[in-house]
Design a protein around this motif. Structure first.
Motif, mmCIF file in Angstrom:
data_model
loop_
_atom_site.group_PDB
_atom_site.id
_atom_site.type_symbol
_atom_site.label_atom_id
_atom_site.label_comp_id
_atom_site.label_asym_id
_atom_site.label_seq_id
_atom_site.Cartn_x
_atom_site.Cartn_y
_atom_site.Cartn_z
ATOM 1 N N VAL A 53 1.149 -3.255 14.835
ATOM 2 C CA VAL A 53 2.306 -4.100 14.521
ATOM 3 C C VAL A 53 2.262 -5.339 15.417
ATOM 4 C CG1 VAL A 53 4.832 -4.219 14.539
ATOM 5 C CG2 VAL A 53 3.687 -2.148 13.752
ATOM 6 N N LEU A 73 -6.573 -2.611 4.488
ATOM 7 C CA LEU A 73 -5.326 -1.977 4.052
ATOM 8 C C LEU A 73 -5.515 -0.465 3.909
ATOM 9 C CD1 LEU A 73 -2.447 -2.750 3.261
ATOM 10 C CD2 LEU A 73 -3.222 -2.885 0.893
ATOM 11 N N ARG A 76 -5.537 1.113 7.279
ATOM 12 C CA ARG A 76 -4.209 0.995 7.875
ATOM 13 C C ARG A 76 -3.255 2.052 7.292
ATOM 14 N NH1 ARG A 76 -0.461 -2.863 7.220
ATOM 15 N NH2 ARG A 76 -1.611 -4.138 5.756
ATOM 16 N N ARG A 77 -3.507 2.394 6.034
ATOM 17 C CA ARG A 77 -2.642 3.364 5.374
ATOM 18 C C ARG A 77 -2.900 4.796 5.837
ATOM 19 N NH1 ARG A 77 -2.437 0.550 -0.663
ATOM 20 N NH2 ARG A 77 -0.720 -0.837 -0.138
ATOM 21 N N TYR A 81 3.731 5.424 11.112
ATOM 22 C CA TYR A 81 4.450 4.931 12.303
ATOM 23 C C TYR A 81 5.933 5.207 12.103
ATOM 24 C CZ TYR A 81 6.197 1.513 15.742
ATOM 25 O OH TYR A 81 6.841 0.898 16.780
ATOM 26 N N PRO A 100 6.193 4.086 -0.083
ATOM 27 C CA PRO A 100 4.829 3.927 0.441
ATOM 28 C C PRO A 100 3.782 4.583 -0.460
ATOM 29 C CG PRO A 100 6.311 4.743 2.145
ATOM 30 C CD PRO A 100 7.058 4.810 0.857
ATOM 31 N N TRP A 103 3.086 2.157 -3.215
ATOM 32 C CA TRP A 103 2.176 1.115 -2.730
ATOM 33 C C TRP A 103 0.738 1.627 -2.711
ATOM 34 C CZ3 TRP A 103 5.775 -0.212 1.951
ATOM 35 C CH2 TRP A 103 6.797 -1.058 1.510
ATOM 36 N N ARG A 104 0.582 2.941 -2.525
ATOM 37 C CA ARG A 104 -0.768 3.528 -2.505
ATOM 38 C C ARG A 104 -1.233 3.903 -3.910
ATOM 39 N NH1 ARG A 104 1.594 4.117 2.262
ATOM 40 N NH2 ARG A 104 0.390 4.464 4.159
ATOM 41 N N ARG A 147 9.169 10.241 5.297
ATOM 42 C CA ARG A 147 8.509 9.113 4.615
ATOM 43 C C ARG A 147 7.092 8.922 5.146
ATOM 44 N NH1 ARG A 147 11.634 3.472 4.646
ATOM 45 N NH2 ARG A 147 11.318 3.750 6.879
ATOM 46 N N SER A 148 6.923 9.085 6.449
ATOM 47 C CA SER A 148 5.577 8.954 7.012
ATOM 48 C C SER A 148 4.718 10.164 6.690
ATOM 49 C CB SER A 148 5.649 8.784 8.531
ATOM 50 O OG SER A 148 6.055 7.483 8.835
#
Lengths: 350, 218
Positions: A53, A73, A76-77, A81, A100, A103-104, A147-148
């Motif tokens: 970040v 990306l 990073r996925r 975090y 998320p 997005w994936r 969520r993570s």
């Protein structure tokens, strides 16, 4: 298998002052590392670097050998975090967890299953259709974590994820987190200022004080042999005193015997770190550090005795925990203090 | 010949809605960028945008007219005294307002939000899209303010449009013209109709905004 992390020669400055200095730090795959330190020690700054970040002014952070600044990306996925403030979005709990995954490009049906599974593991599946911002702080933190976890990260970075919860809620939160991670090979780096949490849940602990790494070791090592007075304070030693080791190995505080001895350290300056239950309060005149009782109050399963140790340079505050049935001294009473070596550490001083 | 009210009303709505739409299309991304970018000169651009909000519409109209005048640099485009010319002027009037409100709206979001979204795996466009979703209510307010500013202005509409009956007359210029002729009754009718138009458009946007706000508080 979880991701491996390497931090090398990292420096971060704010307003011309270095706020984080890490020469070298390795995190092994699937390891649970805790970063322990007081407020303002640089813990969140370190975690934000690991999460890419923010960037260091100097040095490199690598995930599986790839510098985080060069992570694509997809790489990073692999990193999750969890921030201290939940930062949920203004939509339903389920949409928050699904976003998320969307997005994936996870297909809709599978996305829903994964999101509900993560919410289930954190025991908040019943909140799925509720607006996320209307939840209580504890519920939001669970959703934030879910969520993570839903994205099945190889590396999970947690910044005081249970901040703001009371002791009981924290214990339940950590139990649920442990359960949620139990069947996963995920590397975790978790920030806390609570030593009991780090010592209980970590494979290894990094102690950060004033932006510098003071000690890295197993919970047992950190607990039994803190590197210096600052680490001892962070780990939770109630009494940290400047001392001296005599040539015959006796440990003196202000020329008074402490009941402690060492053969591992040579003569010279030292630090005595003692938990409150290591402090033995005896009658005045007995060999030991002279002190005066400042106050006595009930604690959880013990009595808390506050003392003023009398040293040539002045008074030094001490805390003792006595058994709940043990005779307690009265305030103002002169006593002598010694330390139980099983619950004390003798450190090299400066 | 006097235009029917509905024709002037339709022209007003067309000019101001088109201008607001174009200004929002430019101003929302621009305001977002100004709020998020950490680049030298950002303060200067922000000051320019904020100054733009205070420029009188008649001055904007003057500059646009000088550009579009037949002998001006863009005179060959033939836009002076046209509806398209009026739209250009109103875009310039609404743009600073929409940009500035957008900037404030994005800056009011938690500062860690963009980094947080990136850490959740969002790419650059997904971050921006989500920021707009999170700031949807103030962004709607920005669009409403832009439209309100555009439809109520008379300076640039007069200078750039010329208040030509059947071509460029809009509600505000019709009001000025009727007041000039001493026809206060007609001017009041135009004023009432203009207010109704503004009320309907803003009412629609406000109901969307309130629904969004109520949902977030549920």
């Amino acid at each position: 298998m979880g991701a491996a992390l390497t931090v090398r020669d990292v420096r971060v400055a704010r307003g011309g002052r270095e706020v984080l200095v890490v020469d070298h730090l390795d995190v092994k795959p699937s390891e649970h590392l805790f970063v322990l330190g007081p407020n303002g020690a640089g813990k969140t700054t370190l975690l934000r670097l690991l999460a890419a970040v923010t960037r260091p002014d100097r040095g490199e952070v690598e995930v599986d050998g790839v510098p985080v600044r060069r992570l694509g990306l997809a790489e990073r996925r692999r990193v999750g975090y969890v921030t201290q403030r939940p930062a949920l979005l203004g939509t339903t709990v389920l949409s928050n967890v699904e976003l998320p995954l969307r997005w994936r490009k996870v297909p809709r049906a599978r996305r829903r299953t994964m999101a509900l599974g993560a919410l289930e593991r954190l025991q908040v599946a019943h909140l799925a259709e509720r607006p996320a911002l209307a939840l209580s702080g504890g519920e939001q933190q669970r959703v934030n974590l879910a969520r993570s976890l839903a994205c099945d990260p190889d590396l999970l970075l947690l910044d005081e994820p249970a901040a703001g919860l009371d002791t009981e809620a924290r214990a339940i939160f950590f139990a649920d987190l442990e359960r949620a991670l139990a069947d996963r090979a995920v590397t975790t780096v978790q920030v806390t200022h609570r030593p009991e949490e780090a010592l209980r849940h970590a494979d290894r602990v990094v102690v950060l004080v004033d932006g510098a790494v003071r000690q890295v070791g197993t919970p047992e090592m950190i607990n039994r042999m803190p590197a210096d007075a600052a680490v001892a304070t962070v780990v939770g030693y109630d009494n940290v005193l400047t001392a001296r080791i005599t040539p015959d190995g006796a440990v003196l505080v202000g020329e008074w015997p402490t009941g402690l001895a060492t053969d591992g350290l040579g003569p010279g300056p030292a630090v005595v770190a003692a938990f409150a239950n290591a402090v033995q309060v005896g009658p005045s005149g007995r060999e030991g550090l002279p002190a005066v009782v400042r106050g006595v109050s009930p604690g959880r399963g013990h009595r808390v005795v506050l003392l003023d140790g009398r040293l040539p340079g002045g008074l030094v505050p001490l805390v003792a925990h006595l058994g709940i049935d043990a005779p307690a001294p009265a305030p103002g009473e002169a006593v002598s203090v010694r330390f139980d070596d099983a619950l004390s550490a003798i450190l090299r001083g400066r | 010949m006097v235009d029917p009210v509905y024709e002037v009303l339709a022209r007003s709505a067309l000019v101001s809605l088109t201008a607001s739409l174009v200004a929002a299309t430019i101003g929302i991304p621009l305001g977002t960028w100004l709020a998020l970018a950490r680049i030298p000169g950002r303060g200067f651009v922000t000051a320019l945008v904020n100054t733009g909000m205070a420029v009188p519409t008649v001055v904007v109209g003057l500059f646009v007219a000088l550009l579009l005048w037949r002998s001006g640099p863009l005179g060959d485009l033939g836009l002076i005294y046209t509806v398209r010319g009026m739209v250009i002027a109103q875009i310039l009037i609404a743009l600073p307002l929409i940009t500035s409100i957008t900037m404030a709206a994005v800056q009011l979001l938690p500062p860690e939000l963009p980094g947080h979204l990136r850490s959740l795996g969002a790419n650059r466009w997904q971050v921006v899209a989500r920021i707009w979703v999170e700031a949807r209510l103030p962004l709607l307010a920005a669009a409403m303010a832009g439209f309100g500013h555009a439809i109520s202005e008379v300076g640039s509409a007069t200078i750039v449009g010329g208040n030509i009956h059947g071509h460029t007359q809009v509600m505000t210029t019709a009001i000025v013209e009727n007041v000039g002729r001493g026809e206060f009754g007609v001017a009041l009718v135009y004023g009432g109709v203009l207010l109704s138009l503004a009320f309907v458009v803003n009412g629609l946007l406000a109901s969307v905004q309130q629904r969004g706000g109520a949902w977030a508080r549920r």
